[in-house]
Design an enzyme around this catalytic site. Structure first.
Site, PDB file in Angstrom:
ATOM      1  N   ASP A 207     -43.477  28.603  29.034  1.00  0.00           N
ATOM      2  CA  ASP A 207     -43.743  27.601  27.997  1.00  0.00           C
ATOM      3  C   ASP A 207     -45.067  27.972  27.337  1.00  0.00           C
ATOM      4  OD1 ASP A 207     -41.458  26.150  28.570  1.00  0.00           O
ATOM      5  OD2 ASP A 207     -42.460  24.912  30.063  1.00  0.00           O
TER       6      ASP A 207
ATOM      7  N   ASP B 230     -30.032  20.605  29.705  1.00  0.00           N
ATOM      8  CA  ASP B 230     -30.992  19.984  30.610  1.00  0.00           C
ATOM      9  C   ASP B 230     -30.234  18.986  31.470  1.00  0.00           C
ATOM     10  OD1 ASP B 230     -33.036  21.407  29.526  1.00  0.00           O
ATOM     11  OD2 ASP B 230     -33.882  19.768  28.356  1.00  0.00           O
TER      12      ASP B 230
END
Lengths: 206, 259
Positions: B130, B11
Site C-alpha cells: 500500500d 474483499d
C-alpha cells in the site's frame, strides 16, 4: 479411474479438484505398486525439479512410472511433471526420467520487459495433431507458471508450442505419454476439457 | 505472446463480500463465491481474495471460502489479508489458493517473505504494498511511502526500495496499490506503477483507481503493468469483465478473449 502420483509436489489438490469438477474419478497415491498397476496416471508437479526427482527415486515412484509407460498405461505429465520426463533439467541440475529425449532449460531472455517466471495466459499453437489437443483453436490461451522450459531433441515429440521471447515446446509426448507445460487444472474450460479427454484417451498419439 | 491479465479483487469480511472505499465505510454487497463464479464464466483471468475479517476467530471462515472457490473456479487465485506466518501461507495453499499475498506483516518482519517463498515458491509469493504519495525526502527519495494497516500507519519506508527488497527476499510478483487512487475511480497511479514495474524483474499488478476501461489500458501500456486489478467497476455492474477485455483487445493489447 485416474491415479495421481503424490510426491509432495504442491498442486495435487488442484488437479484432483479439476478432475472432480468434470466427473472424473481420481485418487492420490504415494505407493509405487499402486502407480505401477494404475489404469491411467497423472504425474503433476510444482516446485524444484531436483528435489522432486530425489523423492521419486527414494519412493520407488520413478521405476513405477517407467514400468507403467512400458506397459502402455496412458500418462499425463503437468509442469514439473512434464519437465522430469526429459533426460534432465538445468534446475538442480538433475537427471530426468529419460522417456523423451532432450533437456529442461532455464529461460534466457534478452528482452528485459519479459519477466521470469513466465506467468499468466499464453496462446498455445498446435504443431502436430493429438487426441488430447482436439478442440483447441488457434490463439486459444492456457495458464502457465514456470521459469524453465521444455527443449525436446526431436520435433516429432512436440505437439504444441507457445511464445515467450521465442517459441518453446509446451506440449510433448510419445506413444501413451503426453505432457503439458501449462496447467490444465488452472486453465478454465479449455483445460478441464483436456482433462476430460485424457480420462477416455486410449493411449495412442493419433 | 503472454497476455495482460485482468484481475478482480474481492474483499471478504466474515465470509461475505465487501468493498472498501478509501478503506472506510465498507458495506456488504454479496456472496464472494457467487461473484467469483460469475466473473470466471465471463472470462476473468485471475482473482484476489482479500480477507478483511477483523477477528481471529473468524479466520477459518476464509479457509472455507478458499476451499469452495478452489472446487468451483479453475483459474488462478491468490489470497491476502492477515498472513503472518509460513503456517498461514501453507494452509491457504493447501486449501487451493495458487498464490498468497503478504502485506503489513512483511513490512514489520521482511524475512517473512523469504520464509514463505522458501516454503511455497517465489511464484506463489506475492508482496502486496500500500503506497502513499508524499514529499520526496532523503529517507523517501521516490516520493512514495509504504503505509500499513489500511493506509493509516506510515512506515518511513520508500516504496521503490521496498519493492526491490521484496523481490530480493523472494517475492515472485508485486501488487502495487495506490492509497491515493484507491476508491476514486479516476484512474490508476501510472507514474508509481511504471516506476516500480521498470525497476523489478517480476510481474506487477496495478491496483487502485480503476473506474473506466481506458484506465486499464493506460496502466497496462504507459504504466508497464502486467496485470490490472479491478473491483467496484465490476462489482456494482457498471462494466462486465468480458466487455473490458474486449475493449483492451480491440485497442491492440494481448488479451485472452476465448474461454
Amino acid at each position: 479411474m485416474i491415479t495421481i502420483v503424490d510426491y509432495n509436489a504442491g498442486n495435487l489438490r488442484s488437479v484432483k479438484r479439476a478432475c472432480d469438477a468434470v466427473g472424473i474419478e481420481s485418487v492420490f497415491t504415494q505407493d509405487a505398486s499402486a502407480v505401477a498397476s494404475a489404469e491411467r496416471i497423472i504425474f503433476p508437479g510444482v516446485g524444484h525439479a531436483r528435489s522432486a526427482m530425489e523423492t521419486l527415486i527414494e519412493t520407488g515412484l520413478r521405476d513405477a512410472i517407467l514400468g507403467a509407460f512400458d506397459r502402455g498405461t496412458p500418462i499425463l505429465g503437468i509442469c514439473v511433471g512434464a519437465q522430469l520426463l526429459l533426460d534432465g533439467s538445468e534446475e538442480g541440475p538433475t537427471d530426468g526420467l529419460g522417456l523423451i529425449g532432450g533437456m529442461t532449460r532455464r529461460f534466457q531472455l534478452d528482452d528485459p520487459t519479459l519477466k521470469i517466471p513466465h506467468m499468466g495466459w499464453n496462446a498455445v499453437d498446435v504443431t502436430q495433431s493429438h487426441p488430447l489437443l482436439e478442440g483447441l483453436e488457434p490463439k486459444d490461451e492456457l495458464y502457465f507458471v514456470h521459469s524453465y522450459y521444455l527443449d525436446p531433441s526431436k520435433r516429432a515429440h512436440v505437439f504444441a508450442t507457445s511464445d515467450y521471447g521465442g517459441a518453446f515446446a509446451c506440449a510433448i509426448g510419445r506413444d501413451n505419454l503426453f505432457a503439458t507445460q501449462f496447467h490444465p487444472e488452472k486453465s478454465g474450460r479449455l483445460g478441464l476439457e483436456l482433462l476430460s479427454r485424457f480420462a477416455t484417451w486410449g493411449g495412442s498419439p493419433c | 505472446m503472454l497476455s495482460k491479465r485482468v484481475v478482480a479483487c474481492l474483499d471478504v469480511r466474515d465470509g461475505h463480500l465487501a468493498k472498501s472505499v478509501k478503506f472506510v465505510d465498507t458495506k456488504n454487497i454479496g456472496d464472494p463465491i457467487e461473484k467469483a463464479r460469475a466473473y470466471y464464466e465471463d472470462g476473468l483471468d485471475e482473482l484476489v481474495f482479500y480477507d478483511i475479517t477483523a477477528s481471529n476467530e473468524h479466520r477459518n471462515i476464509m479457509i472455507d471460502v478458499v476451499e469452495r472457490v478452489a472446487s468451483e473456479i479453475f483459474i488462478p487465485f491468490s489470497v491476502g489479508g492477515g498472513i503472518r506466518s509460513v503456517g498461514d501461507a501453507t494452509k491457504l495453499r493447501l486449501a487451493g489458493a495458487e498464490k498468497v499475498n503478504v502485506n503489513s506483516a512483511a513490512v514489520q518482519d521482511p524475512d517473512l517473505i523469504a520464509r514463505i517463498s522458501e516454503a511455497i515458491g517465489a511464484q506463489s509469493t506475492i508482496l502486496s504494498m500500500d503506497v502513499l504519495r508524499v514529499e520526496a525526502s532523503d529517507s523517501i527519495p521516490s516520493g512514495y511511502e509504504i503505509v500499513i494497516h489500511g493506509g493509516r500507519k506510515h512506515t518511513g519506508k520508500d516504496a521503490l526500495a521496498w519493492a526491490q527488497r521484496g523481490v530480493e527476499l523472494g517475492a515472485g510478483e508485486l501488487v502495487v496499490n495506490s492509497i491515493d487512487a484507491d476508491g476514486t475511480r479516476e484512474g490508476y497511479e501510472i507514474r508509481l506503477t511504471r516506476m516500480i514495474a521498470d525497476a523489478v524483474p517480476v510481474p506487477v499488478i496495478a491496483s487502485g483507481g480503476a473506474g473506466k476501461p481506458e484506465h486499464l489500458y493506460d496502466v497496462l501500456t504507459e504504466g508497464r503493468a502486467d496485470a490490472a486489478l479491478i473491483a467496484s467497476m465490476v462489482h456494482y455492474g457498471d462494466y462486465r469483465v468480458s466487455e473490458l477485455k474486449q475493449y483492451l483487445a480491440e485497442r491492440g493489447l494481448a488479451i485472452r478473449t476465448r474461454w
